[in-house]
Motif scaffolding. Sequence first.
Motif, short mmCIF file in Angstrom:
data_model
loop_
_atom_site.label_atom_id
_atom_site.label_comp_id
_atom_site.label_asym_id
_atom_site.label_seq_id
_atom_site.Cartn_x
_atom_site.Cartn_y
_atom_site.Cartn_z
N LEU A 327 42.90 31.98 69.89
CA LEU A 327 41.47 32.12 69.65
C LEU A 327 41.06 31.74 68.24
O LEU A 327 39.88 31.50 67.97
CB LEU A 327 41.03 33.56 69.94
N THR A 328 42.02 31.66 67.32
CA THR A 328 41.69 31.29 65.94
C THR A 328 41.06 29.91 65.87
O THR A 328 40.12 29.67 65.10
CB THR A 328 42.95 31.35 65.05
N LYS A 329 41.57 28.98 66.67
CA LYS A 329 41.08 27.61 66.63
C LYS A 329 40.32 27.22 67.90
O LYS A 329 40.05 26.04 68.13
CB LYS A 329 42.25 26.65 66.41
N PHE A 330 39.94 28.20 68.67
CA PHE A 330 39.23 27.92 69.93
C PHE A 330 37.82 27.42 69.62
O PHE A 330 37.15 27.93 68.72
CB PHE A 330 39.18 29.19 70.78
N GLU A 331 37.36 26.44 70.34
CA GLU A 331 36.02 25.88 70.10
C GLU A 331 34.96 26.90 70.50
O GLU A 331 34.84 27.28 71.66
CB GLU A 331 35.84 24.59 70.93
N ASP A 332 34.20 27.35 69.50
CA ASP A 332 33.23 28.41 69.76
C ASP A 332 31.86 28.18 69.13
O ASP A 332 31.02 29.08 69.11
CB ASP A 332 33.79 29.75 69.27
N LYS A 333 31.64 26.98 68.57
CA LYS A 333 30.36 26.63 67.95
C LYS A 333 29.98 27.58 66.82
O LYS A 333 28.80 27.76 66.50
CB LYS A 333 29.24 26.59 69.00
#
Length: 450
Positions: A327-333
Amino acid sequence: MRARSATATVGAIAAIGLLLAVSACSSNAQSSSEADTPRDVKLYGTDGNMANSFGEALKDSPAVLVGMKGTAPLTPLSEDFKRRVRGVDPNLTDFNYAGEAYDAVVVAALAAEAAKTVDPPQLAKQLIGVTTGDNVCETVAACLAAAKSGKNFKYRGVSLRRSGFTEVGEPSSAMYGVLSFGRNNTIDDAKTEFVGAGDEKTEQKGAAPPAGNGGKGGGQKPALKYGLLLPKTGALAFQGPPMFAAAKLAIKEINEAGGVLGQPVQVMEGDDGTNPDVAKATAEKFITDGVHVIIGAGASGVSKAVIPRVTQAGKVMISPSATSDELTKFEDKGLFFRTSPPDMLQAKAIADIIMRDGHSKVAIIARDDSYGSGLAESVRIDLTAAGIKPTDLLVLKYEAKDTYDPKTDENLFAPIAAKIKTFDATGILLVGFDESALAIKALITEKVKA
């Protein structure tokens, strides 16, 4: 992020032994009686199962968990905080992630007050800054007052004590509790040790974003609205009560301090079901009902499934307990945050505990999802780096489900127990939720464990 001194600190903790009966099947020369001779085997757990409520799943074997050790993100909680949380839910048996849930609600309120708007994208721009400013404030009332006056500040609450967020919106450092089960399958608080992990230097530095102007138009601002997307059902249901209680405590105390932008904040409760489909349906309802900030989800895999829809809708999401490194580098805008630390920090603490207990052959039983697979792999890497041979590490995974039937799902764990019996491990790490009880029962049936 890297653990700053977890190895040295955790290493100071004394090993706690647990004598478990295992079948010594590694030698063809062994007799049947020798194969049943008890050996010194220890169980280890992670934040998904190191809780009193997990022990309730094994109440028919009241001593089976004695000596089991594990870790959980856990800040030393004051008696005052526990009292206030119990005022919301008198039936609590654990406080796992209570501090993280409380802080998740508070930082969102402070960000909205600093932004002078409840518009989620504008609120999100202030979220990191309210934890990394120059002047420390430690209470909801003091920090809201600072935000209202436009002062530069940094919130130091319950779990966010050592430092603030990194540039990606997660804790730069954290505290872990090294927990041990005692009699009656409950955590022995007297044996709990607290260790620090992470690096305060990774806290996002630099000037905080300028205070918002509240957007277009004047007059009274709309009320900040939260949605609690936390587990009421499913494999993490036993972990939900402290998070719900702490989040509602924060809502109460924010309103007692005057609310946000002159309005009492509002809250909706929902179930993430420890299941992506359940969580998506709940999140959709929150979006339809105009929620600005979603607190959750509980599990990493569920959070990962929900983030795309929540961020597409332009809402802020803050998880108090999703720890997967993925989740550290997950695309989340730029709209997803978490008050729980990433698993790379927990993995180092777990690996060090196992090594300090003197193990040379370790088996890992993990649920096959982003949480279980990710944490198991990180522990494997750390154990290998610490000197355990790859051939002396066994990682076994099982299907991740939202609920498990003790009768029909025993086939998931029986083959795993049989392989561990043959492997002849001296330490077994369980990376899972309440279904870890089924794995333990399978180990008992296979006579890997007494």
